[in-house]
Scaffold this active site. Structure first.
Site, PDB file in Angstrom:
ATOM      1  N   ASN A 144       2.211   1.010 -14.588  1.00 29.87           N
ATOM      2  CA  ASN A 144       3.661   1.329 -13.928  1.00 29.87           C
ATOM      3  C   ASN A 144       4.489   2.294 -14.866  1.00 29.87           C
ATOM      4  O   ASN A 144       5.552   2.607 -14.417  1.00 29.87           O
ATOM      5  CB  ASN A 144       4.647   0.111 -14.022  1.00 29.87           C
ATOM      6  CG  ASN A 144       3.804  -0.952 -12.870  1.00 29.87           C
ATOM      7  OD1 ASN A 144       3.390  -0.470 -11.983  1.00 29.87           O
ATOM      8  ND2 ASN A 144       4.343  -2.152 -13.109  1.00 29.87           N
ATOM      9  N   THR A 162       1.976  -9.499 -15.789  1.00 32.44           N
ATOM     10  CA  THR A 162       0.632  -9.370 -16.255  1.00 32.44           C
ATOM     11  C   THR A 162       0.448  -9.939 -17.500  1.00 32.44           C
ATOM     12  O   THR A 162       0.857  -9.585 -18.582  1.00 32.44           O
ATOM     13  CB  THR A 162      -0.067  -7.790 -16.114  1.00 32.44           C
ATOM     14  OG1 THR A 162       0.477  -7.066 -14.957  1.00 32.44           O
ATOM     15  CG2 THR A 162      -1.528  -7.779 -16.484  1.00 32.44           C
ATOM     16  N   ASP A 212       7.497   0.522  -9.539  1.00 33.08           N
ATOM     17  CA  ASP A 212       7.243  -0.801  -9.426  1.00 33.08           C
ATOM     18  C   ASP A 212       8.302  -1.764 -10.024  1.00 33.08           C
ATOM     19  O   ASP A 212       8.290  -2.200 -10.849  1.00 33.08           O
ATOM     20  CB  ASP A 212       5.833  -1.313  -9.818  1.00 33.08           C
ATOM     21  CG  ASP A 212       5.663  -2.658  -9.159  1.00 33.08           C
ATOM     22  OD1 ASP A 212       6.288  -3.253  -8.238  1.00 33.08           O
ATOM     23  OD2 ASP A 212       4.500  -3.190  -9.602  1.00 33.08           O
ATOM     24  N   LYS A 267       3.967  -1.996 -18.083  1.00 33.41           N
ATOM     25  CA  LYS A 267       2.473  -2.165 -18.082  1.00 33.41           C
ATOM     26  C   LYS A 267       2.138  -0.709 -18.053  1.00 33.41           C
ATOM     27  O   LYS A 267       2.600   0.169 -17.409  1.00 33.41           O
ATOM     28  CB  LYS A 267       1.890  -3.054 -17.519  1.00 33.41           C
ATOM     29  CG  LYS A 267       1.759  -3.126 -16.025  1.00 33.41           C
ATOM     30  CD  LYS A 267       1.032  -4.038 -15.403  1.00 33.41           C
ATOM     31  CE  LYS A 267       1.377  -3.883 -13.914  1.00 33.41           C
ATOM     32  NZ  LYS A 267       0.494  -5.027 -12.961  1.00 33.41           N
ATOM     33  N   ASP A 293       7.827  -6.188 -15.717  1.00 33.63           N
ATOM     34  CA  ASP A 293       6.569  -5.830 -15.315  1.00 33.63           C
ATOM     35  C   ASP A 293       6.219  -4.365 -16.131  1.00 33.63           C
ATOM     36  O   ASP A 293       5.479  -3.640 -15.259  1.00 33.63           O
ATOM     37  CB  ASP A 293       6.423  -5.706 -13.845  1.00 33.63           C
ATOM     38  CG  ASP A 293       4.783  -5.985 -13.543  1.00 33.63           C
ATOM     39  OD1 ASP A 293       4.077  -6.335 -14.353  1.00 33.63           O
ATOM     40  OD2 ASP A 293       4.413  -5.618 -12.441  1.00 33.63           O
ATOM     41  N   ILE A 334       0.735  -1.072   0.059  1.00 34.41           N
ATOM     42  CA  ILE A 334      -0.112   0.008   0.059  1.00 34.41           C
ATOM     43  C   ILE A 334       0.962   1.156  -0.061  1.00 34.41           C
ATOM     44  O   ILE A 334       1.887   1.248   0.727  1.00 34.41           O
ATOM     45  CB  ILE A 334      -0.897   0.143   1.023  1.00 34.41           C
ATOM     46  CG1 ILE A 334      -1.879   1.206   1.264  1.00 34.41           C
ATOM     47  CG2 ILE A 334      -0.313  -0.203   2.645  1.00 34.41           C
ATOM     48  CD1 ILE A 334      -3.301   0.911   1.892  1.00 34.41           C
TER      49      ILE A 334
HETATM   50  P1  ATP Z   1       1.737  -4.729  -8.168  1.00 34.81           P
HETATM   51  O1  ATP Z   1       1.101  -5.696  -7.128  1.00 34.81           O
HETATM   52  O2  ATP Z   1       0.815  -4.182  -9.199  1.00 34.81           O
HETATM   53  O3  ATP Z   1       2.948  -5.307  -8.653  1.00 34.81           O
HETATM   54  P2  ATP Z   1       3.062  -3.308  -5.955  1.00 34.81           P
HETATM   55  O4  ATP Z   1       2.673  -4.056  -4.903  1.00 34.81           O
HETATM   56  O5  ATP Z   1       4.522  -3.674  -6.187  1.00 34.81           O
HETATM   57  O6  ATP Z   1       1.943  -3.440  -7.409  1.00 34.81           O
HETATM   58  P3  ATP Z   1       3.372  -0.402  -6.736  1.00 34.81           P
HETATM   59  O7  ATP Z   1       2.810  -0.796  -8.205  1.00 34.81           O
HETATM   60  O8  ATP Z   1       4.856  -0.146  -6.781  1.00 34.81           O
HETATM   61  O9  ATP Z   1       3.094  -1.778  -5.883  1.00 34.81           O
HETATM   62  O10 ATP Z   1       2.491   0.575  -6.235  1.00 34.81           O
HETATM   63  C1  ATP Z   1       1.113   0.482  -6.207  1.00 34.81           C
HETATM   64  C2  ATP Z   1       0.301   1.839  -6.676  1.00 34.81           C
HETATM   65  O11 ATP Z   1       0.721   2.924  -5.660  1.00 34.81           O
HETATM   66  C3  ATP Z   1       0.976   2.245  -7.972  1.00 34.81           C
HETATM   67  O12 ATP Z   1       0.057   1.610  -9.103  1.00 34.81           O
HETATM   68  C4  ATP Z   1       0.689   3.499  -8.016  1.00 34.81           C
HETATM   69  O13 ATP Z   1      -0.659   4.201  -8.200  1.00 34.81           O
HETATM   70  C5  ATP Z   1       0.906   4.061  -6.555  1.00 34.81           C
HETATM   71  N1  ATP Z   1       2.505   4.452  -6.377  1.00 34.81           N
HETATM   72  C6  ATP Z   1       3.351   3.402  -6.412  1.00 34.81           C
HETATM   73  N2  ATP Z   1       4.594   4.244  -6.325  1.00 34.81           N
HETATM   74  C7  ATP Z   1       4.272   5.556  -6.174  1.00 34.81           C
HETATM   75  C8  ATP Z   1       5.157   6.850  -6.056  1.00 34.81           C
HETATM   76  N3  ATP Z   1       6.329   6.890  -6.070  1.00 34.81           N
HETATM   77  N4  ATP Z   1       4.173   7.940  -6.068  1.00 34.81           N
HETATM   78  C9  ATP Z   1       3.180   8.002  -6.243  1.00 34.81           C
HETATM   79  N5  ATP Z   1       2.178   6.841  -6.439  1.00 34.81           N
HETATM   80  C10 ATP Z   1       2.931   5.559  -6.205  1.00 34.81           C
END
Ligand code: ATP
Length: 365
Positions: free
Chosen positions: A149, A185, A166, A146, A144, A31
């Site tokens: 990201n 994905t 990500d 997409k 990843d 999160i």
């Molecule tokens: P996934 O399960 O899809 O691989 P994840 O758990 O690795 O995701 P991230 O994709 O890094 O998590 O982040 C989830 C979401 O949080 C992103 O889609 C984006 O909306 C928000 N987010 C991530 N990093 C940032 C950032 N540096 N600044 C602003 N929002 C961010």
């Protein structure tokens, strides 16, 4: 406390140093919240990654995978890649303090436009390529890539700055290629991923081909009605440029995509080839003019993107329900398991509707 070669994960309470704000987004086990560093007043994004708390559990992310994501982010420094500022750890989470990327997703930004020429589209694709070139120069594959990201630093500038985010699946590639059980994905993964073949930097180039196809037309080249169908379409490289979606697309753009959606990894464009492709870097005034005059199919892009957004929201609600069920079960000592980070959940809930399929081929390779 410290793995050799890794950053120190600070064990102080992150909230002593950062004021936490609203949720910016979430992933399978993470999160992300806006936060402000108390000592400087600077804004960041805090990504709370749930740790896998026991070896037998499949919930949360293994510590070594989190360390890999951190280790990779530490090696990267590029205007088109999100920056890592700090890392904290407590019993349940690792917290990455990341550069705040506040402009939203590129595709959301494009979906609000009235019109978009290929020339404008390539200004964004070029930035994606620049970021990926930095990764690939360090032999790091993102695995990843997409639309979700690809974010924008802010969306006020005339040409907003792309930021790739990500790095949860990113890997350093040893000796050119490596067998890895990595799965992003379905819609965006390369045939070598579908077929469990050795993986290298080429997998990212395929994903850029899929992203460009969607960006120009709104349609998704391999998306089927089920995950299995999507994977079969990818493995057979079963796609075409339907007139319905590509009537205004230049041959140059289609050539760029064709050279990325190439099954043979040795024939697929490398990042350097892509940066030098005349669609990205025209070699004569005629090519530059073609790019200015050709437009992307925004009407279909908007239509399909609205569907995609709706389906992603549906997926988040479903995930919340699932987590609520897990918490209830935990209370009653029943712990249902959940998939690990490397395997994407089923695709039913995902993405853009693929073009109507008119024919089936077993293979084009
Ligand atoms: P996934 O399960 O899809 O691989 P994840 O758990 O690795 O995701 P991230 O994709 O890094 O998590 O982040 C989830 C979401 O949080 C992103 O889609 C984006 O909306 C928000 N987010 C991530 N990093 C940032 C950032 N540096 N600044 C602003 N929002 C961010």
């Amino acid at each position: 406390m410290r793995t050799p070669g890794m950053a120190v994960f600070k064990h102080e309470n992150v909230e002593d140093f950062y004021e936490l704000g609203e949720v910016l987004g979430s992933g399978q086990f993470a999160i992300v919240k806006r936060c402000t560093e108390k000592s400087t007043g600077n804004a960041y994004a805090a990504k709370f990654i749930k740790k896998r708390l026991s070896r037998v559990s499949r919930r949360g992310v293994k510590k070594e995978e989190i360390e890999r994501e951190v280790g990779i982010l530490q090696q990267l420094q590029h205007p088109n890649i999100v920056e890592l500022h700090d890392v904290y750890e407590n019993r349940t989470d690792v917290v990455l303090i990341l550069e705040l990327v506040s402009g939203g997703e590129l595709f959301d930004f494009l979906a609000q436009k009235e019109s978009l020429s290929e020339e404008e589209a390539t200004q964004f694709i070029k930035q994606v390529l620049d970021g990926v070139q930095h990764l690939h120069s360090k032999k790091i594959a993102h695995f990843d890539l997409k639309p979700e990201n690809i974010m924008l630093l802010d969306n006020n500038a005339t040409l907003p700055r792309i930021k790739l985010i990500d790095f949860g699946l990113a890997h350093k590639i040893q000796d050119g290629a490596d067998f890895k059980n990595i799965f992003g994905t379905p819609e965006f993964v390369a045939p070598e991923i579908v077929n469990y073949e050795p993986l290298g930097l080429e997998a990212d180039m395929w994903s850029i081909g899929v992203i460009t196809y969607i960006l120009l037309s709104g349609a998704s080249p391999f998306l089927g009605d089920t995950k299995q169908e999507t994977l079969a379409n990818i493995s057979a490289v079963d796609y075409k440029f339907d007139e319905e979606f590509f009537s205004n697309t230049s041959e140059l753009a289609k050539n760029f995509i064709r050279q990325l959606l190439e099954k043979d990894t040795r024939k697929r464009m490398t990042i350097q080839d892509a940066l030098n492709h005349p669609w990205i870097k025209p070699v004569n005034p005629r090519q530059a003019l073609v790019k200015r005059l050709s437009v992307i199919n925004l009407e279909n892009f908007k239509r399909q993107y609205a569907r995609r957004r709706w389906k992603l929201s549906f997926r988040i609600v479903a995930l919340c329900n699932h987590l609520t069920r897990i918490m209830k079960n935990q209370k009653s000592q029943k712990l249902p398991e959940q998939d690990g980070r490397d395997c994407e959940s089923d695709q039913e809930e995902e993405t853009v509707k693929r073009r109507p399929r008119t024919r089936k081929r077993s293979s084009t390779s």
